[in-house]
Motif scaffolding. Structure first.
Motif, PDB file in Angstrom:
ATOM      1  N   GLY A 162       0.795  -1.217   0.000  1.00  0.00           N
ATOM      2  CA  GLY A 162       0.000   0.000   0.000  1.00  0.00           C
ATOM      3  C   GLY A 162       0.827   1.265   0.000  1.00  0.00           C
ATOM      4  O   GLY A 162       0.301   2.352   0.224  1.00  0.00           O
ATOM      5  N   GLY A 163       2.141   1.130  -0.271  1.00  0.00           N
ATOM      6  CA  GLY A 163       3.005   2.298  -0.227  1.00  0.00           C
ATOM      7  C   GLY A 163       3.195   2.987  -1.559  1.00  0.00           C
ATOM      8  O   GLY A 163       3.849   4.019  -1.637  1.00  0.00           O
ATOM      9  N   GLY A 164       2.621   2.401  -2.605  1.00  0.00           N
ATOM     10  CA  GLY A 164       2.759   3.015  -3.915  1.00  0.00           C
ATOM     11  C   GLY A 164       1.831   4.200  -4.100  1.00  0.00           C
ATOM     12  O   GLY A 164       0.938   4.452  -3.283  1.00  0.00           O
ATOM     13  N   ASP A 165       2.051   4.940  -5.171  1.00  0.00           N
ATOM     14  CA  ASP A 165       1.157   6.051  -5.491  1.00  0.00           C
ATOM     15  C   ASP A 165      -0.256   5.488  -5.675  1.00  0.00           C
ATOM     16  O   ASP A 165      -0.459   4.571  -6.467  1.00  0.00           O
ATOM     17  CB  ASP A 165       1.616   6.735  -6.781  1.00  0.00           C
ATOM     18  N   PRO A 166      -1.251   6.012  -4.935  1.00  0.00           N
ATOM     19  CA  PRO A 166      -2.588   5.407  -4.965  1.00  0.00           C
ATOM     20  C   PRO A 166      -3.182   5.309  -6.367  1.00  0.00           C
ATOM     21  O   PRO A 166      -3.720   4.255  -6.742  1.00  0.00           O
ATOM     22  CB  PRO A 166      -3.421   6.337  -4.076  1.00  0.00           C
ATOM     23  N   ASP A 167      -3.105   6.374  -7.137  1.00  0.00           N
ATOM     24  CA  ASP A 167      -3.719   6.354  -8.460  1.00  0.00           C
ATOM     25  C   ASP A 167      -3.019   5.370  -9.390  1.00  0.00           C
ATOM     26  O   ASP A 167      -3.665   4.624 -10.127  1.00  0.00           O
ATOM     27  CB  ASP A 167      -3.711   7.762  -9.073  1.00  0.00           C
ATOM     28  N   ARG A 168      -1.692   5.357  -9.340  1.00  0.00           N
ATOM     29  CA  ARG A 168      -0.956   4.444 -10.212  1.00  0.00           C
ATOM     30  C   ARG A 168      -1.178   2.999  -9.795  1.00  0.00           C
ATOM     31  O   ARG A 168      -1.379   2.118 -10.636  1.00  0.00           O
ATOM     32  CB  ARG A 168       0.538   4.783 -10.190  1.00  0.00           C
ATOM     33  N   SER A 169      -1.130   2.741  -8.473  1.00  0.00           N
ATOM     34  CA  SER A 169      -1.330   1.371  -7.998  1.00  0.00           C
ATOM     35  C   SER A 169      -2.721   0.852  -8.324  1.00  0.00           C
ATOM     36  O   SER A 169      -2.887  -0.279  -8.800  1.00  0.00           O
ATOM     37  CB  SER A 169      -1.096   1.292  -6.483  1.00  0.00           C
ATOM     38  N   LEU A 170      -3.732   1.676  -8.063  1.00  0.00           N
ATOM     39  CA  LEU A 170      -5.102   1.231  -8.315  1.00  0.00           C
ATOM     40  C   LEU A 170      -5.341   0.960  -9.794  1.00  0.00           C
ATOM     41  O   LEU A 170      -6.020  -0.009 -10.166  1.00  0.00           O
ATOM     42  CB  LEU A 170      -6.098   2.271  -7.789  1.00  0.00           C
ATOM     43  N   ALA A 171      -4.787   1.808 -10.662  1.00  0.00           N
ATOM     44  CA  ALA A 171      -4.952   1.590 -12.098  1.00  0.00           C
ATOM     45  C   ALA A 171      -4.316   0.276 -12.530  1.00  0.00           C
ATOM     46  O   ALA A 171      -4.854  -0.442 -13.393  1.00  0.00           O
ATOM     47  CB  ALA A 171      -4.343   2.759 -12.876  1.00  0.00           C
ATOM     48  N   LEU A 172      -3.178  -0.072 -11.932  1.00  0.00           N
ATOM     49  CA  LEU A 172      -2.514  -1.323 -12.273  1.00  0.00           C
ATOM     50  C   LEU A 172      -3.231  -2.521 -11.653  1.00  0.00           C
ATOM     51  O   LEU A 172      -3.396  -3.561 -12.299  1.00  0.00           O
ATOM     52  CB  LEU A 172      -1.059  -1.286 -11.800  1.00  0.00           C
ATOM     53  N   LEU A 173      -3.640  -2.386 -10.394  1.00  0.00           N
ATOM     54  CA  LEU A 173      -4.317  -3.493  -9.721  1.00  0.00           C
ATOM     55  C   LEU A 173      -5.627  -3.864 -10.404  1.00  0.00           C
ATOM     56  O   LEU A 173      -5.998  -5.038 -10.470  1.00  0.00           O
ATOM     57  CB  LEU A 173      -4.582  -3.127  -8.254  1.00  0.00           C
ATOM     58  N   TRP A 174      -6.318  -2.862 -10.904  1.00  0.00           N
ATOM     59  CA  TRP A 174      -7.606  -3.084 -11.559  1.00  0.00           C
ATOM     60  C   TRP A 174      -7.482  -2.905 -13.075  1.00  0.00           C
ATOM     61  O   TRP A 174      -8.418  -2.483 -13.739  1.00  0.00           O
ATOM     62  CB  TRP A 174      -8.662  -2.135 -10.988  1.00  0.00           C
ATOM     63  N   ARG A 175      -6.328  -3.289 -13.614  1.00  0.00           N
ATOM     64  CA  ARG A 175      -6.051  -3.068 -15.043  1.00  0.00           C
ATOM     65  C   ARG A 175      -7.003  -3.814 -15.960  1.00  0.00           C
ATOM     66  O   ARG A 175      -7.218  -3.406 -17.085  1.00  0.00           O
ATOM     67  CB  ARG A 175      -4.605  -3.436 -15.370  1.00  0.00           C
ATOM     68  N   ASP A 176      -7.594  -4.918 -15.466  1.00  0.00           N
ATOM     69  CA  ASP A 176      -8.554  -5.655 -16.298  1.00  0.00           C
ATOM     70  C   ASP A 176      -9.799  -4.836 -16.583  1.00  0.00           C
ATOM     71  O   ASP A 176     -10.527  -5.129 -17.536  1.00  0.00           O
ATOM     72  CB  ASP A 176      -8.960  -6.969 -15.620  1.00  0.00           C
ATOM     73  N   ARG A 177     -10.049  -3.822 -15.771  1.00  0.00           N
ATOM     74  CA  ARG A 177     -11.222  -2.971 -15.988  1.00  0.00           C
ATOM     75  C   ARG A 177     -10.889  -1.737 -16.810  1.00  0.00           C
ATOM     76  O   ARG A 177     -11.774  -0.940 -17.124  1.00  0.00           O
ATOM     77  CB  ARG A 177     -11.795  -2.523 -14.641  1.00  0.00           C
ATOM     78  N   SER A 178      -9.612  -1.578 -17.115  1.00  0.00           N
ATOM     79  CA  SER A 178      -9.194  -0.384 -17.853  1.00  0.00           C
ATOM     80  C   SER A 178      -9.382  -0.583 -19.345  1.00  0.00           C
ATOM     81  O   SER A 178      -9.163  -1.668 -19.885  1.00  0.00           O
ATOM     82  CB  SER A 178      -7.726  -0.067 -17.559  1.00  0.00           C
TER      83      SER A 178
END
Length: 258
Positions: free
Chosen positions: A7-23
Motif C-alpha cells: 500500500g506504499g505506492g502512489d494510490p492512483d498508479r497502484s489502483l490503475a494497475l491493480l484493476w487493469r482488467d477494468r481499464s
C-alpha cells in the motif's frame, strides 16, 4: 528480517494497475511493439521472490529474468512499491474463494476452514509474504475478494454490522498471523537444514543448567502433565486448531445473544 509494507505506492498508479482488467487504456507503448505485459512482470517477480526471497525481486533482477532493460519495466510498473502491491495482490488472488453466486461449503465453520486452508497454502507457496505488512493494504481484487468472502462467512449469524466486521477481521488476523509463522518455520528449515525439533534438542542444556523451576512453576506443572510431549510441529498444529475453534465458539456465543 526486513519488513516491507504494501500500500506504499502512489494510490492512483497502484489502483490503475491493480484493476487493469477494468481499464480500457492500452498498456504503455514506446517505440516498437511491446513484448512484455504487466502480468508477465508480476509473475516473474513472484517467481524470483519464491526461489530467492523478496529482496532479490528488484526491478533490475526482474528485468534480467525477462530479458529486458530495467528502464523498459518502468514503462509498465512505475516503481518497486507498485510492483510489491501487484505481487501481493496476485498471490492473494490465487486463493480463488467462491464468489457470492457460487457454491460453497454449507456451514459457516466449514467456510472459515476453507479460508484457513487456502490462506495457509498460499503462505507455504510464497513464504516471502511473511515479510510484507498489509496493515495498509493495496486495495486490489485479491484483497477485496478475501475480505468479501470472510464477511460473507459470518453474515448469516445475525450479528450487528460492527460486530460482524469485527468477527471477520478477527478471523482473518488469526489465520494470517499463524500462516506467516508456519511459513517462517518452513523457511528456516529450508535455509538452515534444521527442523524445529532439532533446534530445540541442541538447546537441551538450557533446561539442565539455566531453567529455574521456582520462577516458572506453571511451566513445570504443564511439563509434568505432558503438555509439551508433542513435537514442535504437532504443538503448533494443535495450538492453531484450538485457537481457531475457540475463536469461532466465541463468535457463535456472541451471535446467540442477538
Amino acid at each position: 528480517m526486513t519488513i516491507e509494507h504494501s500500500g506504499g505506492g502512489d494510490p492512483d498508479r497502484s489502483l490503475a494497475l491493480l484493476w487493469r482488467d477494468r481499464s480500457t487504456q492500452p498498456e504503455p507503448v514506446r517505440g516498437r511493439r511491446p513484448t512484455l505485459t504487466v502480468d508477465r512482470i508480476v509473475a516473474s517477480a513472484i517467481a524470483v521472490a519464491d526461489s530467492e526471497g523478496l529482496t532479490a525481486a528488484s526491478m533490475h533482477r526482474v528485468a534480467k529474468e525477462l530479458g529486458a532493460g530495467t528502464m523498459t519495466l518502468y514503462t509498465y510498473v512505475p516503481a518497486k512499491n507498485e510492483l510489491l502491491d501487484l505481487m501481493v495482490d496476485a498471490v492473494l488472488s490465487e486463493r480463488q474463494f467462491p464468489a457470492p453466486n457460487e457454491p460453497r461449503p454449507s456451514s459457516w465453520r466449514a467456510q472459515v476452514q476453507l479460508y484457513s486452508e487456502r490462506t495457509r497454502a498460499m503462505y507455504r507457496r510464497h513464504p516471502w509474504l511473511r515479510q510484507v505488512s498489509t496493515v495498509r493494504p493495496a486495495l486490489g481484487p485479491g484483497v477485496m475478494a478475501g475480505d468479501e468472502y470472510l464477511l460473507s462467512t459470518v453474515s448469516g449469524l445475525g450479528l450487528p454490522p460492527r460486530q460482524l466486521a469485527a468477527a471477520a477481521s478477527s478471523i482473518g488476523t488469526f489465520v494470517d498471523a499463524h500462516a506467516a509463522i508456519e511459513a517462517d518455520n518452513a523457511y528456516l528449515v529450508r535455509v538452515t537444514g534444521e527442523t524445529e525439533d532439532t533446534w530445540w534438542q541442541q538447546r537441551m542444556s538450557f533446561w539442565e543448567n539455566y531453567f529455574d523451576t521456582e520462577r516458572h512453576p506453571t511451566m513445570v506443572e504443564v511439563w509434568n502433565g505432558g503438555g509439551f510431549e508433542a513435537s514442535a510441529v504437532d504443538q503448533a498444529a494443535e495450538a492453531y486448531e484450538f485457537g481457531l475453534n475457540r475463536l469461532l465458539d466465541g463468535i457463535e456465543a456472541a451471535a446467540a445473544k442477538h
